[in-house]
Enzyme design. Structure first.
Site, PDB file in Angstrom:
ATOM      1  N   SER A 140      87.776 -96.267  38.853  1.00  0.00           N
ATOM      2  CA  SER A 140      86.367 -95.847  38.803  1.00  0.00           C
ATOM      3  C   SER A 140      85.628 -96.665  37.747  1.00  0.00           C
ATOM      4  O   SER A 140      84.420 -96.867  37.835  1.00  0.00           O
ATOM      5  CB  SER A 140      86.277 -94.369  38.442  1.00  0.00           C
ATOM      6  OG  SER A 140      87.184 -93.644  39.216  1.00  0.00           O
ATOM      7  N   HIS A 199      92.147 -93.555  45.486  1.00  0.00           N
ATOM      8  CA  HIS A 199      92.272 -92.107  45.705  1.00  0.00           C
ATOM      9  C   HIS A 199      92.508 -91.804  47.184  1.00  0.00           C
ATOM     10  O   HIS A 199      93.286 -90.933  47.538  1.00  0.00           O
ATOM     11  CB  HIS A 199      90.979 -91.380  45.289  1.00  0.00           C
ATOM     12  CG  HIS A 199      90.676 -91.470  43.832  1.00  0.00           C
ATOM     13  ND1 HIS A 199      89.621 -92.189  43.332  1.00  0.00           N
ATOM     14  CD2 HIS A 199      91.292 -90.928  42.755  1.00  0.00           C
ATOM     15  CE1 HIS A 199      89.585 -92.075  42.022  1.00  0.00           C
ATOM     16  NE2 HIS A 199      90.585 -91.326  41.640  1.00  0.00           N
TER      17      HIS A 199
END
Ligand code: PAF
Length: 282
Positions: free
Chosen positions: A188, A37
């Site tokens: 994640s 990210h």
């Protein structure tokens, strides 16, 4: 760094910053931020005067409600992480009702077949949910550019199609996959893997690299069979799919063409955790 949970307040604030020449970048995320990210955020900062990062775990894109429940929510550490990159970022972290009111459902879209294969086949209505929330975010933020990781390559193509079909004047920027030192694509979900399995999951990227090498000599079918055989022997990993397809259309490879770009896509379960990856083959 400013944090908004109300779309009205965000829109109001952006109106005070924007003039016609101000370029606005949007990085949509579901939080649980990692280096992947951050690479999107850094790119957005380098290309825009104003950057909005959205943090929103979108319920409509989860076909599996258990997966939604298990999705890590780490807003405080996400904010710290973002602050360490730039104090100028604008964060939009709404509640579900703020985006969906009382109607938590997806819109219907036609994506010309991009959504019926791979992730679309194994995760019912996933892309309708993704497109629904991304369109909402685009309408609120009205960015000039929006940034998406190539790890979700199919999602990237679908967002490009969304923008094309809805004629929104937004440039969609795909950013390269960021990998852990062993080659595992950052996600994640990696946090949910026990350490030993996370190390062993290097096999996913290694297999893609071998597939790329083999694709120089063999047909797509032969390479896909080779990958299936390889995973049959991996007791800790369950292959959901391996697919070699045309990069822009996701159509199956009939006969390899010199000028066409191809990509290998893979989804694997490790200890109940679903991992995806992909690699350009030529
Ligand atoms: O890639 C993601 O994290 C999500 O699918 C997105 C684009 C933020 C939409 O919820």
């Amino acid at each position: 760094m400013l944090l908004f949970s109300s779309k009205k307040e965000l829109i109001g604030h952006l109106a005070t910053l924007k003039n016609d020449a101000t370029s606005v970048g949007l990085v949509p995320t579901m939080g649980a931020l990692h280096k992947g990210h951050l690479s999107l955020v850094r790119k957005a900062i380098s290309e825009n005067e104003v950057v909005v990062v959205s943090i929103f775990v979108n319920p409509t894109q989860f076909d599996n409600k258990d997966d939604l429940k298990k999705y890590p929510v780490t807003l405080d550490s996400d904010l710290e992480y973002l602050k360490s990159i730039s104090e100028e970022l604008i964060i939009f972290a709404p509640e579900v009702t703020e985006l969906y009111s009382n109607n938590i459902s997806s819109k219907d879209y036609k994506f010309d077949g991009l959504d019926t294969t791979m992730e679309g086949k194994f995760r019912a209505n996933h892309f309708l949910g993704v497109a629904t929330v991304v369109e909402k975010l685009f309408l609120i933020v009205k960015p000039h550019k929006a940034y998406f990781g190539e790890k979700d390559f199919q999602q990237l193509l679908i967002i490009k199609k969304l923008v094309e079909k809805t004629k929104m004047p937004i440039e969609i920027i795909g950013c390269p996959i960021v990998r852990e030192p062993n080659g595992l694509a950052m996600s994640s979900r990696n946090e949910r893997l026990p350490k030993e399995l996370r190390d062993k999951a290097a096999v996913i990227y290694e297999t893609l690299l071998s597939a790329k090498h083999l694709f120089g000599m063999k047909s797509a079918d032969k390479v896909m069979n080779w990958v299936k055989n390889k995973f049959d022997k991996q007791s800790e990993f369950d292959l959901e799919y391996i697919n070699i397809a045309e990069q822009e259309t996701l159509k199956p490879v009939k006969r390899k063409q010199q000028k066409t770009k191809y990509r290998a896509f893979i989804a694997v379960y490790a200890n109940g955790v679903r991992l995806i990856d992909n690699l350009a083959l030529n």
